[in-house]
Design an enzyme around this catalytic site. Sequence first.
Site, short mmCIF file in Angstrom:
data_model
loop_
_atom_site.label_atom_id
_atom_site.label_comp_id
_atom_site.label_asym_id
_atom_site.label_seq_id
_atom_site.Cartn_x
_atom_site.Cartn_y
_atom_site.Cartn_z
N GLY A 1 0.83 -1.20 0.00
CA GLY A 1 0.00 0.00 0.00
C GLY A 1 0.86 1.25 0.00
O GLY A 1 0.56 2.23 -0.67
N ARG B 1 -7.53 -3.06 -2.21
CA ARG B 1 -7.47 -2.02 -1.17
C ARG B 1 -7.90 -0.66 -1.74
O ARG B 1 -7.62 -0.35 -2.89
CB ARG B 1 -6.05 -1.96 -0.57
CG ARG B 1 -5.72 -3.25 0.17
CD ARG B 1 -4.37 -3.20 0.80
NE ARG B 1 -4.31 -2.23 1.88
CZ ARG B 1 -3.20 -1.91 2.53
NH1 ARG B 1 -2.05 -2.48 2.17
NH2 ARG B 1 -3.21 -1.05 3.51
N ARG C 1 -7.96 -7.05 9.13
CA ARG C 1 -7.21 -7.57 10.29
C ARG C 1 -8.12 -7.85 11.49
O ARG C 1 -7.81 -8.71 12.30
CB ARG C 1 -6.08 -6.62 10.67
CG ARG C 1 -4.93 -6.75 9.70
CD ARG C 1 -3.69 -5.99 10.10
NE ARG C 1 -2.63 -6.33 9.15
CZ ARG C 1 -1.58 -5.56 8.89
NH1 ARG C 1 -1.44 -4.41 9.51
NH2 ARG C 1 -0.67 -5.97 8.02
N SER D 1 -3.96 8.71 8.07
CA SER D 1 -3.16 7.88 7.17
C SER D 1 -1.90 8.60 6.72
O SER D 1 -1.96 9.62 6.01
CB SER D 1 -3.99 7.49 5.94
OG SER D 1 -3.13 6.92 4.97
N ARG E 1 1.70 -9.73 8.73
CA ARG E 1 1.70 -9.46 10.18
C ARG E 1 0.80 -10.43 10.94
O ARG E 1 1.07 -10.76 12.10
CB ARG E 1 1.28 -8.02 10.46
CG ARG E 1 2.25 -7.00 9.85
CD ARG E 1 2.14 -5.65 10.51
NE ARG E 1 2.63 -4.61 9.65
CZ ARG E 1 3.90 -4.35 9.39
NH1 ARG E 1 4.85 -5.08 9.93
NH2 ARG E 1 4.25 -3.37 8.57
N ASP F 1 0.07 -0.77 12.99
CA ASP F 1 0.54 -2.04 12.42
C ASP F 1 0.74 -3.12 13.48
O ASP F 1 1.05 -4.26 13.16
CB ASP F 1 1.86 -1.81 11.67
CG ASP F 1 1.64 -1.00 10.40
OD1 ASP F 1 0.51 -1.05 9.86
OD2 ASP F 1 2.57 -0.31 9.95
N GLN G 1 0.10 7.32 4.66
CA GLN G 1 0.23 7.06 3.22
C GLN G 1 -0.46 8.15 2.42
O GLN G 1 0.08 8.65 1.43
CB GLN G 1 -0.35 5.68 2.88
CG GLN G 1 0.48 4.55 3.46
CD GLN G 1 -0.10 3.18 3.17
OE1 GLN G 1 -1.20 3.05 2.64
NE2 GLN G 1 0.64 2.15 3.52
C1 S3P Z 1 2.57 3.31 6.37
C2 S3P Z 1 1.43 3.86 6.90
C3 S3P Z 1 0.38 3.05 7.52
C4 S3P Z 1 0.86 1.65 7.86
C5 S3P Z 1 1.65 1.02 6.76
C6 S3P Z 1 2.86 1.87 6.41
C7 S3P Z 1 3.56 4.23 5.76
O1 S3P Z 1 -0.71 2.95 6.62
O2 S3P Z 1 -0.24 0.83 8.20
O3 S3P Z 1 2.08 -0.28 7.12
O4 S3P Z 1 4.70 3.79 5.50
O5 S3P Z 1 3.20 5.39 5.54
P1 S3P Z 1 -1.87 4.05 6.55
O6 S3P Z 1 -1.26 5.31 6.16
O7 S3P Z 1 -2.83 3.55 5.53
O8 S3P Z 1 -2.45 4.08 7.94
#
Ligand code: S3P
Length: 453
Positions: free
Chosen positions: A105, A133, A364, A179, A411, A333, A181
Amino acid sequence: MIDLKLDKALITGIAGGVSLDIEVPGDKSISHRAIMLGGLADGKSSVSNLSLSIDNRATIAAFRKLGINIKKQNLTGSGKDFIITGKGLYGLKEPESIINTANSGTLTRLLIGILAGNDFFSVLSGDKYLNSRPMKRVREPLSLMGAEIAGRRGGNYPPLAVLKGGKLKSIYYEVPVPSAQVKSCIMLAALFAEGNTVIYEKKATRDHTENLLKLQGYPVRIETHRAGGSLISIKGNNGGGLHPFEIVIPGDFSSASFFIALGILCKDSEITVKNILLNEKRTGILKILKMMGANLDLTVTGEFPERVGDIRAKYSRLQGVTVPSETVSDMIDEFPVFSVIASFAEGKTTVTGAEELRVKESDRIKAIVSNLVRIGIEIKESEDGFEIIGNPDLNESKAVPIILDSFGDHRIAMSMVIMGLLLKNRQTEIHDIRCINTSFPEFFNIISRLPVY
Ligand code: S3P
């Protein structure tokens, strides 16, 4: 016994008395970002202790496809040190084929932000889990910035295609879900936009993109909002170039958490994990474990560009806890391994406000509940979390052998291996464990150093 050919693990519990010092590979989140920002920098960056998990290898392959030279260098002989020769913000070339984002992701959502800023056609597609996703969360802000992105089912699922990128405009955007991300996707697109982009997160999430950009001397301003959360302002285009950098990536806290759990839950044990990332937006579980009565010692050994140090975890009797909802994103996580820990705590543990767990590498909440029910643990599912009634004597319980499932999620797989190691009078079979390579291929070696009961 772990049989990767048969794709399953047959675990016999350990008696206790584990005394181990371990190191885990470099942090996955920082590794993705170091490759990406190294590729956009003006010249050669040196990245040591890069994670070589499948997810991170996919990021290396993606940037090579975009024309970036990424070469191993022999600094420490670890095979994990690389030179990335960046070609500047506008130096990427149009990929000749689909970019494979594997199970990641982070790769998908951060890279689409970069590709949105580039005036060429590109397509991203991953494995069956990744392609189910949600991506509307990144497509929406990128569309507001002027990019045209297509995808399956109304643009919400990969494969995703950037039909029109480049010439982005800056936006003010409130991230609707906590988030990192999504935040990082917008920050990376903002590098290519005209003017100043401002992002508001109601709850500040992991800030590795911010920290790396600061290391590169790029102007990013972070302020605390009066209503809580943080405001991130980032200059586009005219913000100057991204300087090359040198970084030694600290050990991955999420990978370490499996062994922290083992140290706490295994009788007469003490496990120390060294050189681990201690960014507070990542280590929320430590705060909760302390509330539960865990015997943990932290030694900070470095602060810049990220806090790093050692964690010693000793066997502890734990009490159940209600996880405060403001801590959820700081341990997002770690809920699979946390569910294992809560299973051994005295009394009730409650998790709410964690609906994001439903859209991770697997659902999860469903995966945790399904596995713990098979073991006979009292667990109740809710839309945004779960409630567990723990049993401190769970490791002594005798019962028929059980079969657990990873649901294709690394995980969940590792958490269930830890669970199996703790159930000392049982045989636990875990199916579909190859996915552990997604984030932590070295997990198998470390497990093989443990005394088998
Ligand atoms: C991550 C952000 C998280 C995390 C993922 C890694 C990142 O996701 O769950 O394993 O590296 O920015 P979300 O931003 O969707 O919460």
